[in-house]
Design an enzyme around this catalytic site. Structure first.
Site: not given
Ligand code: DGL
Length: 283
Positions: A7-8, A40, A70, A72, A206-207
């Protein structure tokens, strides 16, 4: 082998939690690309490049299957990586590597239909139109992935994405609950005003938002059911490993947390959600 989770930032921990609970024997490596978060508001090419770099790092750390925790990255980068980079990278490394996303399992959970099920336009009889709200990042909303893919599968379910710019960043920074409560309530109200009523169902697309799921539940009416991506993803991954028995999930229970950002303990908000302090090492 290990299972990689990407994830980010800290949002993917919501998915990671469910995966660890589901596959306790497996080795796991989590990578947060905090040096570049939030994703995002980034452009498409940048999201593809960063996601590819994250997957590469997770493969180097021993992951054979990477879950993009994620929305996105799943919406913008997954198809490109699967079609172009991954076949080359498998060839170069001689390893049976794969990258999976979280949007397919979420849409399966929201529609109650397997991904392969598609209706021809006008074929499905619409008795009652249900409204599905998708709270997500600006990039996911702009991709229209939920609207397009749900429309193909259920004509009686209309999806509306509500971009919540800034919310993932606030959660990443561990903003106080009072501040997050106001922001969440504003987005829930913005969607209500746009569609004229509250949705029947909602996806926290969105996680990061799963960390504040109780705030969404409190801002939405009690009749609006929430579709939870982490459990939908864990169910889908279990089905994937059933079909791909060549992956050996037995490991030593390794749990590694990497970040491209500043290593160290994550915010109190994350510790509260996770149930214990979470400390990231340098990637
Ligand atoms: N947690 C991610 C998602 O599911 C990314 C949020 C962000 O970095 O903007 O979309």
């Amino acid at each position: 082998m290990a299972i990689g989770v990407f994830d980010s930032g800290v949002g993917g921990l919501t998915v990671h939690r469910k995966l660890v609970d589901r596959f306790p024997e497996a080795d796991f490596v989590y990578l947060a690309d905090q040096a570049h978060a939030p994703y995002g508001g980034l452009g498409g090419e940048e999201i593809v490049d960063l996601t590819q770099a994250g997957c590469r790092r997770l493969f180097e750390a021993g992951a054979d299957v990477v879950v993009l925790a994620c929305n996105t990255a799943s919406a913008i980068a997954l198809r490109r990586l699967q079609q172009v980079w991954l076949p080359e990278h498998r060839h170069e490394t001689g390893r049976n590597l794969n990258v999976l996303g979280i949007i397919v399992p979420t849409i399966e959970a929201a529609t109650g239909r397997p991904w392969e099920h598609q209706v021809s336009p006008g074929e499905g009889k619409i008795e009652k139109l249900e409204i599905l709200g998708v709270f997500c990042t600006a990039a996911t909303a702009m991709s229209q992935v939920y609207e397009i893919e749900i429309q193909k599968r259920r004509e009686d379910l209309a999806a509306f994405s509500e971009p919540c710019p800034g919310l993932a960043g606030l959660i990443e920074l561990g903003a106080p609950e009072e501040e997050l409560k106001v922001v969440v309530a504003d987005h829930v109200d913005a969607l209500r005003r746009r569609i004229g009523r509250h949705p029947d169902k909602a996806i926290l697309g969105c996680t990061h938002y799963e960390i504040v799921a109780p705030l969404f539940a409190a801002a939405l009416p009690p009749e609006t059911s929430l579709i939870h991506q982490p459990s939908a993803t864990a169910d889908a991954l279990a089905r994937y490993f059933e079909r791909h028995r060549d992956y050996d999930l037995g490991g030593s229970g390794r749990r590694q947390f990497l970040t491209t950002g500043t290593p160290g303990q994550q915010s109190d908000l994350v510790s509260r959600f996770w149930g214990a302090p979470v400390t990231f090492e340098a990637a």
